[in-house]
Design an enzyme around this catalytic site. Structure first.
Site, PDB file in Angstrom:
ATOM      1  N   GLU A 113       6.718  21.432 -39.418  1.00 33.77           N
ATOM      2  CA  GLU A 113       6.197  21.164 -38.072  1.00 33.77           C
ATOM      3  C   GLU A 113       4.676  21.347 -38.022  1.00 33.77           C
ATOM      4  OE1 GLU A 113       8.028  19.789 -35.926  1.00 33.77           O
ATOM      5  OE2 GLU A 113      10.088  20.377 -36.384  1.00 33.77           O
ATOM      6  N   ASP A 251      15.559  12.239 -42.110  1.00 31.66           N
ATOM      7  CA  ASP A 251      14.853  11.072 -41.565  1.00 31.66           C
ATOM      8  C   ASP A 251      13.437  10.812 -42.094  1.00 31.66           C
ATOM      9  OD1 ASP A 251      14.117  13.421 -40.285  1.00 31.66           O
ATOM     10  OD2 ASP A 251      14.478  12.723 -38.248  1.00 31.66           O
ATOM     11  N   GLU A 344      21.899  13.406 -28.374  1.00 35.43           N
ATOM     12  CA  GLU A 344      21.572  13.821 -29.744  1.00 35.43           C
ATOM     13  C   GLU A 344      22.596  13.277 -30.741  1.00 35.43           C
ATOM     14  OE1 GLU A 344      18.557  14.488 -29.972  1.00 35.43           O
ATOM     15  OE2 GLU A 344      18.364  16.595 -30.444  1.00 35.43           O
ATOM     16  N   GLU A 365      12.131   8.177 -30.686  1.00 32.36           N
ATOM     17  CA  GLU A 365      12.439   7.253 -31.794  1.00 32.36           C
ATOM     18  C   GLU A 365      12.824   5.830 -31.382  1.00 32.36           C
ATOM     19  OE1 GLU A 365      13.246  10.429 -31.761  1.00 32.36           O
ATOM     20  OE2 GLU A 365      12.283  11.224 -33.571  1.00 32.36           O
ATOM     21  N   THR A 471       4.784  10.900 -38.861  1.00 31.47           N
ATOM     22  CA  THR A 471       6.077  10.979 -38.169  1.00 31.47           C
ATOM     23  C   THR A 471       5.960  11.600 -36.778  1.00 31.47           C
ATOM     24  OG1 THR A 471       8.410  11.537 -38.452  1.00 31.47           O
ATOM     25  CG2 THR A 471       6.805  13.205 -39.143  1.00 31.47           C
TER      26      THR A 471
END
Ligand code: DMJ
Length: 560
Positions: A113, A251, A344, A365, A471
């Site tokens: 993160e 991902d 989710e 996304e 991302t």
């Protein structure tokens, strides 16, 4: 009793297209205004009620630290300010962050993160400083205060990579190193964009080297059928969670192989992705959905769609695989329409949400994929998704103090959390979807290529090749990487020549030896070699080729 009618994808596509309304430019402009209002409602509230904490708590109207203690939302939102055209606030915040953020603190930070949000956010803001009208150092984009901050924050992550395999720990704490060795796949393979950018802008090779080593180690652990699982022990290389899919935990690993291949023109990364993609299509792809399977056997373990998977159609479009991308997007959009957001987890056979995974934490996304697919096709269906998303978020998630994560899409209960990606990604992609001539799409409103000058003497042509989004939706400019690494190479050549001259009074054949240490994609290596003589660094400014020749001429005449 509920009856489920399975609509064939082609029919679904025809129905959807028939329903897609056309958006005129005035409507697009009106939507852009609404998106800006959404941004400032959340952003102002963060500044007034939560700063300097990481995140705003939109129900109690206060702040909390979550992923570190770095004023995360402000760093993550910085480049969105410029995307929305607010240069003065960008300048104010860029200066404020330099004065207020301290990376030298005792927190157990997430390596992943911190990299995607903090390092990525600062790198992107650094690269956009010219457009934002900031005062620039003469050698920008190869130097600058935001670049130094990005480097500083990334350096704090480097101890996590000191493992027997080179795969990093998931967290890093310099005071009491008690990290678990179990890391998710994305936590190992999501560094190459930020770390290669850092290395090529600063000339310090260590970042790109550790990111590549982690990628190569991870690659070696794939199963005989070519899949990776979800969590790995980075010391023993044993797969601890063996579900293979394209969503949570994995991902952005696939995303970085593709985007790394594009940004660095790197054949090795592309080949890795293409081999994975063959296995993904073989074992996990059914009716334009992607399921979860056992990584060694390929048997289905979870027939669910996860909201994090919705980046995939956008990624496919980057590779030119449009037909498949469009069909998968339609499946995901049908889920959005069913719930007014993406839960989710969604059970594909049952057409329902999954227990304890009914929430929508304002993720970007599907909107991200819509942006890429609109750019690739011009189809206004993708604008319709954008408008649906805007209406839904306004209706379900807006509070007097910001926008709240939706705990359950069935009854619209809210959670007291607004993740920083809402300002960094969700709003940015929404805005870019409705602004097809934005400079981040690579051209201006007249369709001309958009670019600017940088580097000492103006020899960097920046922004002309489009941007790669990390991302967390932080745009990176590949042209800056090339310009700065070329200048580093020039400096090294010149330094070697000068050193050789000062040692024996004439140029030698070894003058070019460092050129082979530049990163060149597949087998690219950087940095000085073991055993190389330690040299005194000359502080030569970056020189265009003509100036270099002039200096060389002077050196020769001085010595003769
Ligand atoms: C973001 O932090 C990034 O997009 C990450 O890759 C996945 N999760 C969130 C958004 O959903």
């Amino acid at each position: 009793m509920r009856v489920h009618v399975i609509v064939p994808p082609l029919l679904l596509w025809i129905l959807n297209n028939a329903a897609a309304q056309h958006f005129a430019e005035e409507q697009m402009a009106a939507v852009r205004q609404r998106i800006k209002s959404m941004f400032y409602h959340a952003y102002d509230s963060y500044l007034n009620n939560a700063f300097p904490y990481d995140e705003l708590r939109p129900l109690t109207c206060d702040g909390q630290d979550t992923w570190g203690s770095f004023s995360l939302t402000l760093i993550d939102a910085l480049d969105t300010l410029l995307v929305l055209g607010n240069r003065t606030e960008f300048q104010r915040v860029a200066t404020l962050l330099q004065e207020s953020v301290d990376f030298d603190i005792d927190v157990n930070a997430s390596v992943f993160e911190t990299n995607i949000r903090v390092v990525g956010g600062l790198l992107s803001a650094h690269m956009l400083s010219g457009k934002a009208g900031m005062e620039l150092e003469p050698n920008w984009p190869c130097s600058g205060p935001l670049l130094r901050m990005a480097e500083d924050s990334a350096r704090k992550l480097l101890p996590a990579f000191q493992t027997p395999t080179g795969m990093p720990y998931g967290t890093v704490n310099r005071v009491s190193p008690t990290e678990t060795p179990v890391t998710c796949t994305a936590g190992v393979g999501t560094f190459i964009l930020e770390f290669a950018t850092l290395s090529r802008l600063t000339g310090d090779t260590v970042f790109e080297e550790v990111a590549r080593k982690a990628l190569r180690s991870l690659w070696k652990t794939r199963s005989d059928i070519g899949l990776v699982g979800n969590h790995i022990d980075i010391v023993t290389q044993k797969w601890v969670a063996q579900d293979a899919g394209i969503g949570a935990g994995v991902d952005s690993y696939f995303e970085y192989l593709v985007k790394g291949a594009i940004m660095l023109q790197d054949e090795e990364l592309l080949q890795m992705f293409l081999e994975y993609d063959r296995a993904i299509q073989n074992y996990t792809h059914f009716d334009d959905w992607y399921l979860w399977v056992q990584m060694h056997k390929g048997t289905v373990t979870m027939p669910v769609f996860q909201s994090l998977e919705a980046f995939w159609p956008g990624l496919q479009s980057l590779l030119g695989n449009l037909d498949s991308a469009v069909r998968t997007f339609q499946n995901y959009y049908s889920v959005w329409r069913q719930f007014g957001g993406l839960p989710e987890f969604y059970s594909i056979p049952q057409g329902t949400t999954v227990d304890k995974r009914e929430g929508y934490p304002l993720r970007p996304e599907l909107i991200e994929s819509a942006m890429y697919l609109f750019r690739a096709t011009g189809d206004h269906t993708y604008l319709q998704l954008g408008l649906d998303a805007l209406e839904s978020i306004e209706k379900i998630a807006k509070t007097p103090c910001g926008y709240a994560s939706v705990k359950d899409l069935r009854d619209h209960q809210l959670d007291n959390r607004m993740e920083s990606f809402f300002l960094a990604e969700t709003i940015k992609y929404l805005y870019l979807l409705f602004d097809p001539t934005h400079f981040l799409h690579g051209h201006d409103s007249d369709g001309n290529v958009s670019w600017e000058e940088g580097g000492e003497g103006g020899q960097c042509v920046l922004g002309a090749g489009g941007y790669i989004f990390n991302t967390e939706a932080h745009p990176l400019d590949p042209a800056a990487l090339y310009c700065c690494s070329r200048h580093t190479q020039d400096r090294r050549e010149l330094r070697d020549i000068l050193l050789d001259l000062s040692q024996d009074g004439r140029p030698s054949k070894s003058a070019n030896r460092d050129t082979e240490t530049q990163p060149t994609g597949r087998s690219g290596r950087m940095g000085s070699k073991a055993g190389e003589k330690k040299r005194v660094l000359l502080s030569c400014p970056v020189q265009p080729f003509s100036a270099r020749l002039a200096i060389l001429g002077q050196v020769f005449s001085d010595n003769t």
